[in-house]
Design an enzyme around this catalytic site. Structure first.
Site, short mmCIF file in Angstrom:
data_model
loop_
_atom_site.label_atom_id
_atom_site.label_comp_id
_atom_site.label_asym_id
_atom_site.label_seq_id
_atom_site.Cartn_x
_atom_site.Cartn_y
_atom_site.Cartn_z
N SER A 160 10.08 8.39 -0.71
CA SER A 160 8.95 9.30 -0.89
C SER A 160 9.17 10.26 -2.06
CB SER A 160 8.74 10.11 0.39
OG SER A 160 7.81 11.14 0.16
N LYS A 199 0.86 8.81 11.47
CA LYS A 199 -0.31 9.64 11.16
C LYS A 199 -1.29 9.79 12.33
CE LYS A 199 -0.65 9.25 6.16
NZ LYS A 199 -1.50 8.95 5.02
N ASN A 251 -1.92 14.15 8.18
CA ASN A 251 -0.80 14.02 7.24
C ASN A 251 -0.09 15.34 6.99
OD1 ASN A 251 -2.44 15.40 5.42
ND2 ASN A 251 -2.01 14.01 3.72
N ALA A 296 -9.56 -1.42 4.47
CA ALA A 296 -10.12 -0.77 5.66
C ALA A 296 -9.02 -0.15 6.50
CB ALA A 296 -10.92 -1.78 6.47
N GLY A 297 -7.99 0.38 5.84
CA GLY A 297 -6.92 1.08 6.55
C GLY A 297 -7.21 2.58 6.56
N GLY A 298 -6.17 3.36 6.87
CA GLY A 298 -6.32 4.81 6.97
C GLY A 298 -6.76 5.45 5.67
N ALA A 299 -6.24 4.97 4.56
CA ALA A 299 -6.59 5.56 3.26
C ALA A 299 -8.07 5.35 2.97
CB ALA A 299 -5.73 4.96 2.16
P1 ATR Z 1 -3.30 2.20 4.96
O1 ATR Z 1 -3.42 2.76 6.36
O2 ATR Z 1 -2.06 2.63 4.23
O3 ATR Z 1 -4.53 2.39 4.14
P2 ATR Z 1 -3.21 -0.43 6.25
O4 ATR Z 1 -3.81 0.10 7.49
O5 ATR Z 1 -1.90 -1.12 6.33
O6 ATR Z 1 -3.10 0.64 5.08
O7 ATR Z 1 -4.29 -1.41 5.58
C1 ATR Z 1 -3.96 -2.26 4.56
C2 ATR Z 1 -5.23 -2.83 3.93
O8 ATR Z 1 -4.81 -3.77 2.94
C3 ATR Z 1 -6.11 -3.58 4.89
O9 ATR Z 1 -7.45 -3.35 4.52
C4 ATR Z 1 -5.70 -5.04 4.67
O10 ATR Z 1 -6.69 -5.98 4.95
P3 ATR Z 1 -6.85 -6.60 6.44
O11 ATR Z 1 -7.56 -5.55 7.23
O12 ATR Z 1 -7.62 -7.84 6.28
O13 ATR Z 1 -5.45 -6.84 6.93
C5 ATR Z 1 -5.47 -5.01 3.17
N1 ATR Z 1 -4.63 -6.12 2.71
C6 ATR Z 1 -3.30 -6.24 2.85
N2 ATR Z 1 -2.86 -7.38 2.27
C7 ATR Z 1 -3.95 -8.01 1.75
C8 ATR Z 1 -4.16 -9.22 1.01
N3 ATR Z 1 -3.13 -10.03 0.68
N4 ATR Z 1 -5.43 -9.53 0.63
C9 ATR Z 1 -6.46 -8.71 0.93
N5 ATR Z 1 -6.33 -7.54 1.63
C10 ATR Z 1 -5.10 -7.19 2.04
#
Ligand code: ATR
Length: 268
Positions: free
Chosen positions: A16, A68, A89, A124-127
């Site tokens: 980090s 988180k 966070n 579609a993750g947390g960010a």
């Molecule tokens: P964070 O919380 O850090 O934003 P996360 O929850 O791990 O991250 O989400 C990762 C994102 O990257 C998800 O949207 C994931 O898509 P899926 O929901 O289909 O898993 C996306 N992602 C990761 N690897 C991918 C890949 N090879 N191609 C397309 N999307 C990917």
């Protein structure tokens, strides 16, 4: 005089750059504190925070993966946005109150205006959730695009924005003003997008924001650059979310000059 301790907790945390950002600000603003990375996970963080923070003089923490969401269970209070998004966070341990500065940090770092603009967010993750929540206040139109469409739909329903599958990205970005990558695609050590042909569909005035900062310039940004589009990496968001956390801890918002200095140091 005994120093206060602040920390980033999660796993992994030793990579980090938060300690660098915060300790730089402590020096600059004469704050008698030290900021450490502390590796903690689901199994041990509660005991650590609840039993040891007082004796360690730990006053505040930043929280990263995978805590988180989970951290909320030990807090007395969350601010409106972190409660709504179930994502914290930053924690003021004196008040046991949680905040999220991710979305605000993103908007603050944007080098173009998002007012009344069409924004397409990949991921579609947390960010993605935090960014969409803040941009919803200013953009005219937001589309969440994800490989797994159900996850895009979940966020879109919660935030009242549009969604689609990554397979349909091209048709969604032909009239987009700002394209944001929040996925791990292109991150050091992770898979990249299968192909980047979709970048050719962006209009010439589009801005591309990849929230990844390692590498400094992802293949997506390389391609945007070659096409003559404006672009930025994730260093700005990383620094701005830390600045908002610093403001929560100490009531001081660092300056633009601080941001430029830290950005230059981190890009080295
Ligand atoms: P964070 O919380 O850090 O934003 P996360 O929850 O791990 O991250 O989400 C990762 C994102 O990257 C998800 O949207 C994931 O898509 P899926 O929901 O289909 O898993 C996306 N992602 C990761 N690897 C991918 C890949 N090879 N191609 C397309 N999307 C990917």
């Amino acid at each position: 005089m005994k120093k206060d301790i602040y920390a980033v907790i999660g796993d992994p945390v030793f990579h980090s750059v938060s300690p660098f950002i915060h300790n730089t600000l402590y020096n600059k603003y004469g704050i008698n504190a030290i900021y450490l990375p502390i590796e903690l996970n689901h199994g041990n963080y509660k005991k650590f925070i609840l039993e040891y923070s007082k004796s360690l003089n730990l006053k505040g923490i930043n929280v990263t993966m995978p805590l988180k969401d989970d951290i909320i269970s030990i807090l007395d209070e969350t601010d409106e946005v972190s409660g709504f998004l179930s994502s914290v966070n930053t924690v003021d341990l004196k008040e046991m109150k949680g905040y999220t500065t991710d979305g605000k940090g993103f908007v603050q770092s944007l080098t173009v205006s998002a007012v009344d603009k069409k924004v397409v967010i990949i991921g579609a993750g947390g960010a993605a959730r935090a960014i969409a929540y803040e941009l919803k206040k200013i953009a005219s139109n937001i589309v969440i695009i994800n490989r797994t469409i159900q996850k895009a739909q979940e966020i879109a329903n919660k935030l009242d924005v549009e969604f689609d599958s990554l397979d349909n990205i091209e048709e969604n970005i032909i009239d987009c003003d700002i394209l944001i990558n929040t996925t791990s695609c292109g991150m050091a050590g992770k898979a990249d997008f299968e192909n980047l042909d979709f970048v050719d569909k962006l209009p010439s005035g589009a801005h591309v924001y990849d929230i990844i900062y390692n590498p400094i310039k992802t293949a997506l940004l390389e391609k945007a650059d070659r096409k003559g589009l404006t672009f930025q990496n994730g260093l700005g968001m990383l620094i701005c979310q830390a600045f908002f956390a610093f403001e929560i801890f100490f009531g001081i918002m660092p300056s633009q000059k601080d941001k430029e200095f830290i950005e230059r140091e981190l890009a080295k």
